[in-house]
Motif scaffolding. Sequence first.
Motif, mmCIF file in Angstrom:
data_model
loop_
_atom_site.group_PDB
_atom_site.id
_atom_site.type_symbol
_atom_site.label_atom_id
_atom_site.label_comp_id
_atom_site.label_asym_id
_atom_site.label_seq_id
_atom_site.Cartn_x
_atom_site.Cartn_y
_atom_site.Cartn_z
ATOM 1 N N ALA A 79 -7.733 1.889 -6.092
ATOM 2 C CA ALA A 79 -7.091 0.943 -5.434
ATOM 3 C C ALA A 79 -7.141 -0.472 -6.287
ATOM 4 O O ALA A 79 -8.222 -0.882 -6.748
ATOM 5 C CB ALA A 79 -8.051 0.649 -3.974
ATOM 6 N N SER A 89 -1.996 -0.615 11.172
ATOM 7 C CA SER A 89 -2.212 0.709 11.002
ATOM 8 C C SER A 89 -2.357 1.313 12.522
ATOM 9 O O SER A 89 -2.651 0.878 13.385
ATOM 10 C CB SER A 89 -3.695 0.817 10.769
ATOM 11 O OG SER A 89 -4.007 0.667 9.415
ATOM 12 N N ALA A 296 -1.673 9.303 -0.378
ATOM 13 C CA ALA A 296 -0.778 8.301 0.449
ATOM 14 C C ALA A 296 0.640 8.506 -0.008
ATOM 15 O O ALA A 296 1.160 8.437 -1.280
ATOM 16 C CB ALA A 296 -1.318 6.917 0.423
ATOM 17 N N HIS A 325 -2.875 0.743 -2.118
ATOM 18 C CA HIS A 325 -3.101 2.109 -1.217
ATOM 19 C C HIS A 325 -3.312 3.510 -1.790
ATOM 20 O O HIS A 325 -3.083 4.453 -1.440
ATOM 21 C CB HIS A 325 -2.244 2.143 -0.092
ATOM 22 C CG HIS A 325 -2.405 0.977 0.971
ATOM 23 N ND1 HIS A 325 -3.240 1.382 2.202
ATOM 24 C CD2 HIS A 325 -2.203 -0.209 0.992
ATOM 25 C CE1 HIS A 325 -3.234 0.232 2.741
ATOM 26 N NE2 HIS A 325 -2.680 -0.868 2.170
ATOM 27 N N THR A 371 -2.192 9.254 4.640
ATOM 28 C CA THR A 371 -1.683 7.937 5.171
ATOM 29 C C THR A 371 -0.216 7.856 4.768
ATOM 30 O O THR A 371 0.236 8.147 3.674
ATOM 31 C CB THR A 371 -2.380 6.674 4.393
ATOM 32 O OG1 THR A 371 -3.910 6.847 5.034
ATOM 33 C CG2 THR A 371 -1.840 5.514 4.783
ATOM 34 N N LEU A 373 2.572 4.920 4.664
ATOM 35 C CA LEU A 373 3.088 3.463 4.870
ATOM 36 C C LEU A 373 4.511 3.265 4.976
ATOM 37 O O LEU A 373 5.485 4.065 4.298
ATOM 38 C CB LEU A 373 2.705 2.554 3.571
ATOM 39 C CG LEU A 373 0.978 2.709 3.105
ATOM 40 C CD1 LEU A 373 0.418 3.786 2.467
ATOM 41 C CD2 LEU A 373 0.790 1.319 2.436
ATOM 42 N N PRO A 434 -7.412 -1.060 1.154
ATOM 43 C CA PRO A 434 -7.061 0.376 0.714
ATOM 44 C C PRO A 434 -6.900 1.116 2.002
ATOM 45 O O PRO A 434 -7.907 1.026 2.821
ATOM 46 C CB PRO A 434 -8.238 0.942 -0.274
ATOM 47 C CG PRO A 434 -8.576 -0.481 -0.840
ATOM 48 C CD PRO A 434 -8.320 -1.560 0.116
ATOM 49 N N ALA A 435 -6.284 2.317 1.881
ATOM 50 C CA ALA A 435 -6.172 3.148 3.206
ATOM 51 C C ALA A 435 -7.345 4.015 3.305
ATOM 52 O O ALA A 435 -8.064 4.186 2.155
ATOM 53 C CB ALA A 435 -4.872 4.039 3.237
#
Length: 435
Positions: A79, A89, A296, A325, A371, A373, A434-435
């Motif tokens: 990250a 989110s 991600a 991420h 995740t 995005l 960061p996710a």
Amino acid sequence: MSPRAGQAGHPARTLAFVESPVQLLNVLEWAHLHGLPDHPPSRPATGAPAGAGPNGTASASPPAGPAPALPEAGPVLPAQAGPVSACVSAPPAQTRGSTVGAAARGAVAGGAVAGGAEFTVVVLAPTDPMTRGQLRRMADLARDEGYRVRWEEARGGTTAPFHTIGGLAGLLRRAGRIVMGDPFSRYVQLLLTITRARDLVVVDDGTATMEFVAQLARGERLVRWHRKGGRPGARDLLFAPVSSSARRRLTPSGGRRVEVFSSMPVTETPEGVTVTANDFAWTRARFGPPRITDGADMVGTSLVETGVVDGERYLAAVRDLARAHGVTRYFAHRRENTGKLHRLAVETGLEIVRPDLPLELIARRGPIGRTVLSFPSTVVHTLPLALAGTGVRVAVCDIDPAWLTATASPRAQGFLSGVTGTARDVHRLTAVAPA
């Protein structure tokens, strides 16, 4: 709106007009909700759609043979902080209830609605190669589900519109119900002037559905959000009478019924319009559950191609988000420019994936990152529904006003903020983490 018989007890003929893969997907969702068809699909739910590879993706242009497999995501990158705008989110959404109950589900045969009424999907084929490729995959999938699909080369030359409209005129006059994916389409608006159908259904065409419903409620002329605020061109003025006629046709009156089938939030409901929730029940029943990876993924947008967002600003935002991420894959929008995608691959190191099916199906089949995005777009609303119960989180990054081009519609920033702000069960962040 439940399936209805036509006048004097005769079954209603239904015509659906689609111009994009997402529109066809949502026609299938609408038909599934109304109990069409009643026979099982030709393949198990985990099988790939016709012509698709093991993961339902293709490279830059859809090949004639099987599509290559979607590679698995690599390890999460370290990250790194990066200056990007506020993000949201979205935790996994719960399946929403539908406004149509079991009474709407009737016995049907393949390609027919309840009571034996005919149901035909008409594809008004675009010229863009990526869109055509995805539409062909979706058309194959619809046929496998038992639906009649009629492919029209509606834009294949100067005389194509005349041949298309002439060939469809008889079907339009006999139809009791019209299902359409894009009420802003000039093609669809022109076809609406021919039909005598008393039932009109608008299925989702992404975030544009939100604007359509709002414009209909306010009695405004139908114009796409990214063009709103600009001066009408010569073609707009020439087509204005047809557009006005379409708006009147899409306004319930005199026994004419209008349904909007949508996964988008509808805040301004026109009087007399029935709004039915699309919770992607067919997608969830037909595909998955997906395998979830630790990485991600990012969803691309065509905001640069439509002249809303500056290309350099967009590239920088993607790079910063990817670093923050640990993104490894970038799912390109079907309208994204090849040159832009090449730059993204070179300058960010992301693996660019060209899906050959709508992302909701690709994500539901997997593999998909834990995740996902996205910038403000349709998937902010649809992916949490399609991935309900999987544990996948959707993170949404707002468009910074500084990214907008000088020619962007004055409506652009407010509309894009509304897309993010109306996403269900979201948590706004003041900075990227960061996710």
